[in-house]
Enzyme design. Structure first.
Site, PDB file in Angstrom:
ATOM      1  N   GLU A  96       0.591  -1.091  -0.043  1.00 25.60           N
ATOM      2  CA  GLU A  96       0.159   0.395  -0.535  1.00 25.60           C
ATOM      3  C   GLU A  96       0.660   1.090   0.223  1.00 25.60           C
ATOM      4  OE1 GLU A  96      -2.677   1.350  -0.096  1.00 25.60           O
ATOM      5  OE2 GLU A  96      -4.538   0.336   0.710  1.00 25.60           O
ATOM      6  N   ASP A  97       0.372   2.315  -0.406  1.00 21.71           N
ATOM      7  CA  ASP A  97       1.255   3.777  -0.296  1.00 21.71           C
ATOM      8  C   ASP A  97       0.762   4.107   0.960  1.00 21.71           C
ATOM      9  OD1 ASP A  97      -1.853   4.415  -0.843  1.00 21.71           O
ATOM     10  OD2 ASP A  97      -1.766   5.464  -2.150  1.00 21.71           O
ATOM     11  N   ASP A 100      -3.882   5.755   5.703  1.00 20.41           N
ATOM     12  CA  ASP A 100      -4.693   6.723   6.920  1.00 20.41           C
ATOM     13  C   ASP A 100      -6.107   6.445   7.604  1.00 20.41           C
ATOM     14  OD1 ASP A 100      -5.230   9.493   6.953  1.00 20.41           O
ATOM     15  OD2 ASP A 100      -6.489   9.554   5.596  1.00 20.41           O
ATOM     16  N   PHE A 149      -1.225  15.680   5.036  1.00 22.42           N
ATOM     17  CA  PHE A 149      -1.739  15.234   3.233  1.00 22.42           C
ATOM     18  C   PHE A 149      -0.024  15.115   2.800  1.00 22.42           C
ATOM     19  CE2 PHE A 149      -3.543  14.920  -0.659  1.00 22.42           C
ATOM     20  CZ  PHE A 149      -4.403  13.903  -0.229  1.00 22.42           C
ATOM     21  N   ARG A 162       1.397  12.087  -8.821  1.00 19.59           N
ATOM     22  CA  ARG A 162       2.131  11.038  -8.672  1.00 19.59           C
ATOM     23  C   ARG A 162       3.425  10.622  -8.912  1.00 19.59           C
ATOM     24  NH1 ARG A 162      -2.405   7.776  -7.495  1.00 19.59           N
ATOM     25  NH2 ARG A 162      -4.281   8.233  -8.159  1.00 19.59           N
TER      26      ARG A 162
HETATM   27  P1  IMP Z   1      -7.273   4.774   4.025  1.00 26.03           P
HETATM   28  O1  IMP Z   1      -8.510   4.091   3.773  1.00 26.03           O
HETATM   29  O2  IMP Z   1      -8.786   6.109   4.600  1.00 26.03           O
HETATM   30  O3  IMP Z   1      -6.119   4.574   4.841  1.00 26.03           O
HETATM   31  O4  IMP Z   1      -6.666   6.116   3.179  1.00 26.03           O
HETATM   32  C1  IMP Z   1      -6.072   5.657   1.500  1.00 26.03           C
HETATM   33  C2  IMP Z   1      -6.046   5.999   1.198  1.00 26.03           C
HETATM   34  O5  IMP Z   1      -6.536   7.371   1.229  1.00 26.03           O
HETATM   35  C3  IMP Z   1      -4.678   6.057   0.331  1.00 26.03           C
HETATM   36  O6  IMP Z   1      -3.759   4.762  -0.569  1.00 26.03           O
HETATM   37  C4  IMP Z   1      -4.292   7.472  -0.612  1.00 26.03           C
HETATM   38  O7  IMP Z   1      -5.256   7.054  -1.718  1.00 26.03           O
HETATM   39  C5  IMP Z   1      -5.414   8.109   0.433  1.00 26.03           C
HETATM   40  N1  IMP Z   1      -4.258   9.044   1.029  1.00 26.03           N
HETATM   41  C6  IMP Z   1      -4.526   9.345   2.684  1.00 26.03           C
HETATM   42  N2  IMP Z   1      -4.094  10.071   3.093  1.00 26.03           N
HETATM   43  C7  IMP Z   1      -3.136  10.391   1.694  1.00 26.03           C
HETATM   44  C8  IMP Z   1      -2.414  11.326   2.107  1.00 26.03           C
HETATM   45  O8  IMP Z   1      -1.951  12.123   2.201  1.00 26.03           O
HETATM   46  N3  IMP Z   1      -2.120  11.867   0.436  1.00 26.03           N
HETATM   47  C9  IMP Z   1      -2.360  11.193  -0.369  1.00 26.03           C
HETATM   48  N4  IMP Z   1      -3.865  10.315  -0.823  1.00 26.03           N
HETATM   49  C10 IMP Z   1      -3.806   9.966   0.887  1.00 26.03           C
HETATM   50 MG    MG Z   2      -5.576   8.757  -3.475  1.00 17.82          MG
END
Ligand code: IMP
Ligand code: MG
Length: 173
Positions: A96-97, A100, A149, A162
């Site tokens: 995963e990137d 969050d 962010f 990206r």
């Molecule tokens: P989660 O489901 O809230 O954990 O968020 C996951 C997805 O939200 C990641 O795979 C990203 O695509 C996006 N995301 C969350 N935080 C960031 C950030 O700081 N920058 C860019 N994308 C984010």
């Molecule tokens: Mg995204």
């Protein structure tokens, strides 16, 4: 919104850390073959670099979730691209990137577990633990960051940035 002047994490730091993660991942695999499953699209640059830093037998595949209705963090999630290789009985490393709220990762992990892999581990380039809503933890984390962010190295803001080699904070003008 604009980019921070200085990167939060420089490309060279990412490269160094990726090498460490690759060795840790290989050690944990204990010589068993792995399937690296990259979560599209954000994890693509990281997965491509990490793949080349894991010694041993490593296959590559992809998964993608689509979020319907509402923002990324509140919408209903559905797997829109499934891995082509069967994950049943395989040792899967999900890449995963960023973690969050953890909603995306928990949804994907549940979907992968339903495919009955022999093992499932999660590697996230970035972790924002203060934002967590779902109880998900990565086995391997590149960098733990504050509640910023961030963009670059695969991470986007409205599909932009990206392509940046380093990771930057996105700030209010
Ligand atoms: P989660 O489901 O809230 O954990 O968020 C996951 C997805 O939200 C990641 O795979 C990203 O695509 C996006 N995301 C969350 N935080 C960031 C950030 O700081 N920058 C860019 N994308 C984010
Ligand atoms: Mg995204």
């Amino acid at each position: 919104m604009r980019l921070s002047r200085e990167p939060l994490i420089k490309a060279a730091e990412i490269t160094r850390r990726t090498g460490v993660l690759g060795r840790q991942i290989a050690r944990a695999a204990k010589g068993e073959p792995l399937i690296l499953v990259a979560v599209l699209k954000g994890a693509l640059p990281f997965a491509a670099d990490l793949l080349r830093r894991i010694p041993g037998e490593v296959a590559l595949d992809f998964i993608r979730v689509h979020s319907y209705a509402g923002t990324q963090s509140s919408g209903r999630l559905e797997v829109s691209v499934r891995p082509e290789i069967s994950l049943t009985g395989r040792n899967v490393l999900l890449v995963e990137d960023i973690l969050d709220t953890g909603r995306t990762a928990s949804h994907i992990m549940a979907a992968v577990l339903a495919m009955e892999p022999a093992s499932l581990r999660l590697c996230a380039l970035l972790d924002k633990p203060v934002r967590r809503v779902m109880p998900v933890e990565a086995d391997f984390v590149g960098f733990t960051i504050e509640d910023h962010f961030v963009v670059g190295y695969g991470l986007d803001y409205n599909e932009s940035y990206r392509n940046l080699p380093s990771i930057y904070r996105l700030e209010e003008e």
